[in-house]
Every structure is written in structure tokens, then in C-alpha cells.
Design a protein around this motif. Sequence first.
Motif, short mmCIF file in Angstrom:
data_model
loop_
_atom_site.label_atom_id
_atom_site.label_comp_id
_atom_site.label_asym_id
_atom_site.label_seq_id
_atom_site.Cartn_x
_atom_site.Cartn_y
_atom_site.Cartn_z
N ASP A 37 170.62 32.72 -44.85
CA ASP A 37 169.70 33.87 -45.11
C ASP A 37 168.81 33.53 -46.22
O ASP A 37 167.64 33.92 -46.07
N THR A 38 168.90 32.64 -47.20
CA THR A 38 167.93 32.26 -48.03
C THR A 38 166.81 31.36 -47.40
O THR A 38 165.64 31.36 -47.56
N TYR A 39 167.53 30.67 -46.62
CA TYR A 39 166.48 29.67 -46.02
C TYR A 39 165.58 30.64 -44.91
O TYR A 39 164.40 30.23 -45.11
N ASP A 40 166.23 31.45 -44.28
CA ASP A 40 165.26 32.41 -43.17
C ASP A 40 164.14 33.14 -44.09
O ASP A 40 162.84 33.29 -43.74
N LYS A 41 164.62 33.64 -45.29
CA LYS A 41 163.68 34.44 -46.21
C LYS A 41 162.47 33.60 -46.58
O LYS A 41 161.31 33.91 -46.45
N LEU A 42 162.82 32.24 -47.08
CA LEU A 42 161.59 31.40 -47.29
C LEU A 42 161.02 30.84 -46.17
O LEU A 42 159.50 30.69 -46.55
N THR A 43 161.42 30.81 -45.06
CA THR A 43 160.53 30.53 -43.88
C THR A 43 159.63 31.63 -43.68
O THR A 43 158.45 31.48 -43.34
N SER A 44 160.26 32.95 -43.90
CA SER A 44 159.36 33.95 -43.64
C SER A 44 158.09 34.09 -44.46
O SER A 44 157.02 34.42 -44.11
N GLN A 45 158.45 33.70 -45.78
CA GLN A 45 157.24 33.86 -46.54
C GLN A 45 156.44 32.76 -46.45
O GLN A 45 155.07 32.95 -46.75
N PHE A 46 156.81 31.53 -45.70
CA PHE A 46 155.72 30.49 -45.56
C PHE A 46 154.85 31.03 -44.37
O PHE A 46 153.72 30.76 -44.26
N GLU A 47 155.37 31.47 -43.41
CA GLU A 47 154.59 31.98 -42.19
C GLU A 47 153.57 33.13 -42.86
O GLU A 47 152.47 33.24 -42.35
N SER A 48 154.00 34.22 -43.62
CA SER A 48 153.11 34.98 -44.11
C SER A 48 152.07 34.42 -45.11
O SER A 48 150.99 35.12 -44.87
N ALA A 49 152.50 33.53 -45.64
CA ALA A 49 151.37 32.70 -46.56
C ALA A 49 150.32 32.10 -45.69
O ALA A 49 149.00 32.20 -45.95
N LYS A 50 150.95 31.71 -44.51
CA LYS A 50 149.65 31.01 -43.49
C LYS A 50 148.87 31.96 -43.16
O LYS A 50 147.69 31.97 -42.92
#
Length: 367
Positions: A151-164
Motif C-alpha cells: 500500500d505504501t509503495y503504491d501510494k508513492l508510485t501514484s504520487q510520482f506519476e502525478s508529479a510527472k
Amino acid sequence: METTTRRSSALPLNVRLLATAGLISLSLSMTACSDADAVDANDQANEIDEVVFAVPVETETVATGDITSTYDTTAILEAREEAFVVARASGIVEEIYVEEGDFVEKGQVLAQLDKRRYELNLSKAQAELTGIERELEKINKVYSKKLISDDTYDKLTSQFESAKASVRLAELDLKEATITAPISGFVAERNAKVGNLTESFQRERMFHIVQQRNLQGIVYLPENELSNVTVGQSAMLTVAALNDRAITATVERISPVIDATTGTFKVTLKVPNNDNRLKAGMFTDVSLEYATHANATLLPRRALITIDDNHSVFVVDNGKVKKVDVSTGFETNDVVEVIRGLSGTEEVVTAGHQNLKDSAPVEVVNS
């Protein structure tokens, strides 16, 4: 014895005979003179009749050539491509690089808005992306060892895509602060002014660009002409604004429906404009060409007499005219095709018809 002397009043016979002969001679002489005068008077009258009743007319010779059937109407030239440029970003107009009448290529810069805010937003988005990217690199090292939850990993991955995505949006905003031409063409209007504040997608148009290498003309024809029009058919345009310059256009599109309120259908003409002399909005006369008859007998329109749909002409032959009935075909402003009635070599009357009748003597007075 009284003698009475009596004087006779009778003239001698020989004297009376001489007198009678003189009278007869005088009478005959007078009669001869009278008859001669009468003959001279008749000759003069005939000569006067020939002069007075020889009607002055103008004539032309019937010709042979090609004639085209046309339908005449009008049209206003329109740009085939045009674009109204509006601001897609908000900001103060800092620079304007083109003026009305300038030709611009697609992608050429027209104006520049204040872009400092968009540059800052891009820098901020890029910094956030960089931070998340570094954090994600660290987590990737421990995630493979299952030291953090999915869950933590998925949230951080989503934040990364959003930042891009934020970076790409900031780049787009910065790009749209530079106003460019969406098509190639001429600047028809420039409404933007330096110092004005523009709002994104506002209704006010900053620029109006028209592409005029190819124009189009819209004409509306009556429904009974539908069978006479085909795609690729030629049309002759006459532009009054260019000293009646003739332009050859072609039929590009034909509407498949009839307007029930007007009984017409729409035809779009393709009008070439390689030298850019034609301008959108110009008024033109249009002659839509249907068909051409070659080697036709061509009669000057002025020679044609029409009464109750019956056509005739006066043909000059040996100083007199003969009225000839004819059948006509295609017509233009100047000539009429004769299908039957003339051989193609006759001399016909073009002016003076009103004083003519069949077999009347005429005098040709062409200038």
C-alpha cells in the motif's frame, strides 16, 4: 336704181385650211409636251420611291464557332481555411510580432504573454517530481526485500506519476504563453495590444488568420438545375473589383439535399488564387458552364426577333430582305445558336428591324 354693196365676213378657204392646220399642229405639240412631262414625272416618282423606301439597316454575317450553355448567378468569395486565435493562457501581452496583412506560417510566433509565473510553476513541479523520484528510488531498494507494505509503495508510485503529469501541465502552460499561428495564411485582424490582460479561452479574438491560396465560392442553384451540375465542372468568375478579371473555377462539392423553403441546393466552387490577388469577401459574377456545342451556327443576339415564342431574322439578299423563321439552341449574352433555318453564311439585319417587312428594299449603312 339703188345699188347696195354687201361685204362678206367669210375667209377664203385656203386661209381657213392653213389656220386649221396650224391649230392642229399647235394642239399636237402641246399634247406631246404634256405626255413627255407625265413620263418624266412617273420616272422621278419611281426614283423617289426607290430612294425613300430603301430602309437603312445595320447588318452582320452569321458565324460558325463553339458555344457553351451557362447558368449565371453571383457569389461572395470565402476563405477555405481560417482561424480565430484566442489566448489559452492568462497574462499580460508583452510583445506583438505581426500586423494585419502579414503572411504567417503555421507555428510562427504572433505574440508573447508574460511567462514568469508559468516558469515558476514549472520549476516548482520539477522540484516536486525530483523529490518524489529520489524517495521512490530509496523505497525500491527495500521494497524488493518486502520491508514496506504494498500500500505504501503504491501510494508513492501514484504520487510520482502525478508529479510527472504536473510537470507536463506546467510545460504546456509555459508553451501557451507564447501565441503561435495555428495555420498558414494572412493576418486579417489584430485585436491584441501590448499591455492588455488576456484570460485563458476568453471570447475576444487576438488574431484572425485566413488562408487565401485557395478560395471558395458558394452558389445556390434552383432544383431543376441539379441534373446539369457535376463535380469537376468548370465555372467562369468575373471579378468587378479587379477590372472584370475572369477566373476559372471548378465545382468541388454539390449538396445532396434541396432546401424546401427556397427550392435551391448548395454548390461549392474551388477558386484558385496563386497570385493572392483575390481576397475573401470579394463579390463575383458566376457563369456555370453546362455543355459546349462545337461548329455551331452563331447568330448575333441583336438580329433575333422573338414574337410569341416564335423566332425569326431578316436576311439581306440583293438589296432586299427576307424574313426567315429559325429555331434556337444555346444562348449567351452576345450570340444565339441557330439549330434550323440558316446555313451559316447569311448577312442578317442587326439594327432597323422596326421599319422592315418581307421583301422590303434596304440600304446597308454599317459604320
